[in-house]
Design a protein around this motif. Structure first.
Motif, PDB file in Angstrom:
ATOM      1  N   GLY A  96      29.689  -7.813 -72.014  1.00 55.94           N
ATOM      2  CA  GLY A  96      28.351  -7.853 -71.456  1.00 55.94           C
ATOM      3  C   GLY A  96      28.163  -9.007 -70.489  1.00 55.94           C
ATOM      4  O   GLY A  96      28.518 -10.148 -70.802  1.00 55.94           O
ATOM      5  N   TYR A  97      27.607  -8.698 -69.327  1.00 51.75           N
ATOM      6  CA  TYR A  97      27.335  -9.716 -68.311  1.00 51.75           C
ATOM      7  C   TYR A  97      25.835  -9.780 -68.044  1.00 51.75           C
ATOM      8  O   TYR A  97      25.186  -8.755 -67.851  1.00 51.75           O
ATOM      9  CB  TYR A  97      28.085  -9.394 -67.017  1.00 51.75           C
ATOM     10  CG  TYR A  97      29.550  -9.776 -67.050  1.00 51.75           C
ATOM     11  CD1 TYR A  97      30.038 -10.832 -66.286  1.00 51.75           C
ATOM     12  CD2 TYR A  97      30.457  -9.086 -67.858  1.00 51.75           C
ATOM     13  CE1 TYR A  97      31.376 -11.187 -66.324  1.00 51.75           C
ATOM     14  CE2 TYR A  97      31.796  -9.434 -67.902  1.00 51.75           C
ATOM     15  CZ  TYR A  97      32.252 -10.497 -67.118  1.00 51.75           C
ATOM     16  OH  TYR A  97      33.588 -10.852 -67.155  1.00 51.75           O
ATOM     17  N   ILE A  98      25.299 -10.998 -68.031  1.00 51.47           N
ATOM     18  CA  ILE A  98      23.883 -11.200 -67.713  1.00 51.47           C
ATOM     19  C   ILE A  98      23.810 -11.603 -66.252  1.00 51.47           C
ATOM     20  O   ILE A  98      24.353 -12.633 -65.848  1.00 51.47           O
ATOM     21  CB  ILE A  98      23.248 -12.257 -68.629  1.00 51.47           C
ATOM     22  CG1 ILE A  98      23.479 -11.876 -70.097  1.00 51.47           C
ATOM     23  CG2 ILE A  98      21.753 -12.384 -68.321  1.00 51.47           C
ATOM     24  CD1 ILE A  98      23.022 -12.940 -71.085  1.00 51.47           C
ATOM     25  N   MET A  99      23.133 -10.778 -65.457  1.00 52.24           N
ATOM     26  CA  MET A  99      23.178 -10.910 -64.007  1.00 52.24           C
ATOM     27  C   MET A  99      22.017 -11.754 -63.493  1.00 52.24           C
ATOM     28  O   MET A  99      20.857 -11.369 -63.614  1.00 52.24           O
ATOM     29  CB  MET A  99      23.158  -9.525 -63.367  1.00 52.24           C
ATOM     30  CG  MET A  99      24.176  -8.546 -63.953  1.00 52.24           C
ATOM     31  SD  MET A  99      25.883  -9.157 -63.846  1.00 52.24           S
ATOM     32  CE  MET A  99      26.109  -9.087 -62.066  1.00 52.24           C
ATOM     33  N   THR A 100      22.370 -12.917 -62.911  1.00 47.02           N
ATOM     34  CA  THR A 100      21.326 -13.821 -62.407  1.00 47.02           C
ATOM     35  C   THR A 100      21.597 -14.284 -60.982  1.00 47.02           C
ATOM     36  O   THR A 100      20.918 -15.185 -60.491  1.00 47.02           O
ATOM     37  CB  THR A 100      21.198 -15.048 -63.328  1.00 47.02           C
ATOM     38  OG1 THR A 100      22.497 -15.645 -63.495  1.00 47.02           O
ATOM     39  CG2 THR A 100      20.624 -14.662 -64.676  1.00 47.02           C
TER      40      THR A 100
END
Length: 362
Positions: A96-100
């Protein structure tokens, strides 16, 4: 000596003057060896002391627990984007990647070469003005890991609190805010950071990795791209960037002399506040990109309402001795990077310049 520039470059960025002056004195003859640090064998006792002291100082400043290895690698954060999934993501496996921002976009693109990464959450729809709320994050227990970028240099946003991922390894790119504030290292399985913001010159990448994560490493990764290769050899498997590590160690010494992380944090808050206050009190002449609750203490991004006026601002700022205020080429605008080594005086001077520019152009 010519007056030093007001250096707001996003990276490579300002280094402490005291560190530069010490390096200058030791450049030709390091501690009576008759050689520069750059000439020392990386197998010599003189260099080994430099290397180990840098590791020891980082462990002390960040309160790194014993169950972690500190590695000095090369290739910057960009190599870590691929090295992480190469070692910890198998074909068909999810992460899982949290895109910021742009750097998390680059990271997930590399992970797609090895497995099935997916977006846990993203603030792209609002032009990356915010950090996703912790309440928005849902994790899959089957994920190989969760990845986030702690501070976003291009958009000027920063995580204030980090998610709790339970048994899922949490991995963070902290290139642009490591050592700028206290962090609980034990919350993370792996932290990586290019040195060229707060730690030293470009060329060194710091990796802080939990030892149990090393046991999950993919066996078919190339030797040089395995974390265990470097952990087993104290980052001396091959010739490390010796001068960069020497400089990193001296920056860490400087942080100690300033009073440690707590003092550095206080100074960073004061530096950012004087510029953010100028923006907020300008009645819209300047406006920030990031929402207030997501604002970065390291990268202050802002714009002027008129594009021609913005160009004039940047031109006159450069003439006045301010360096690096142009926003990233992908988004434009203005950006002041206030890393640890940027003095308060530079931030105060910028605040005053912004106020004077507004008065003359309102």
């Amino acid at each position: 000596m010519k007056q030093r520039a007001y250096n707001f470059n996003a990276g490579p960025s300002a280094l402490p003057l005291a560190v530069l002056e010490k390096a200058q004195k030791e450049f030709v003859d390091f501690q009576g060896t008759g050689m520069s640090v750059m000439e020392l064998s990386h197998r010599s006792a003189a260099y080994e002391e430099v290397h180990n002291q840098a590791i020891s100082r980082l462990k002390s400043l960040l309160s790194i627990p014993d169950q972690y290895e500190v590695l000095f690698l090369q290739g910057g954060a960009s190599l870590q984007f691929s090295m992480i999934p190469m070692n910890f993501l198998s074909a068909g496996q999810q992460a899982g990647y949290i895109m910021t921002g742009s750097w998390s976009e680059k990271a997930i693109k590399e992970a797609e070469l090895f497995g099935k990464p997916y977006h846990i959450a993203s603030s792209k729809k609002n032009q990356y003005r915010t950090i996703p709320a912790l309440s928005e994050l849902t994790f899959n227990e089957q994920d190989a890991y969760v990845h986030l970028t702690s501070n976003n240099t291009i958009y000027g946003t920063q995580w204030k609190e980090f998610p709790e991922t339970g048994n899922i390894p949490l991995i963070a790119d902290m290139s642009s805010d490591i050592l700028s504030r206290p962090i609980d290292v034990s919350r993370f399985a792996l932290i990586y950071a290019g040195a060229q913001k707060n730690l030293g010159p470009s060329g060194v990448t710091v990796v802080i990795i939990r030892k149990d994560l090393l046991e999950k490493e993919n066996s078919d990764a190339p030797t040089m791209l395995k974390y265990s290769t470097h952990a087993k050899t104290n980052s001396l498997f091959h010739t490390p960037p010796t001068f960069g590590i020497y400089m990193l160690g001296e920056v860490l010494r400087w942080v100690e002399e300033q009073g440690g992380i707590d003092v550095i944090t206080q100074k960073n808050e004061e530096k950012a506040k004087i510029i953010y206050d100028t923006i907020d009190q300008s009645h819209g002449f300047y406006y920030g990109h990031a929402e207030k609750d997501s604002r970065s203490l390291m990268n202050i991004t802002f714009r002027l309402n008129d594009e021609d006026l913005e160009k004039k601002f940047l031109t006159e700022a450069k003439e006045a001795g301010f360096v690096g205020l142009n926003g990233h080429r992908s988004v434009g605008g203005c950006r002041a990077s206030t890393y640890n080594a940027v003095p308060f005086e530079a931030c105060k001077a910028l605040s005053e310049f912004m106020g004077e520019f507004q008065q003359k152009n309102s």
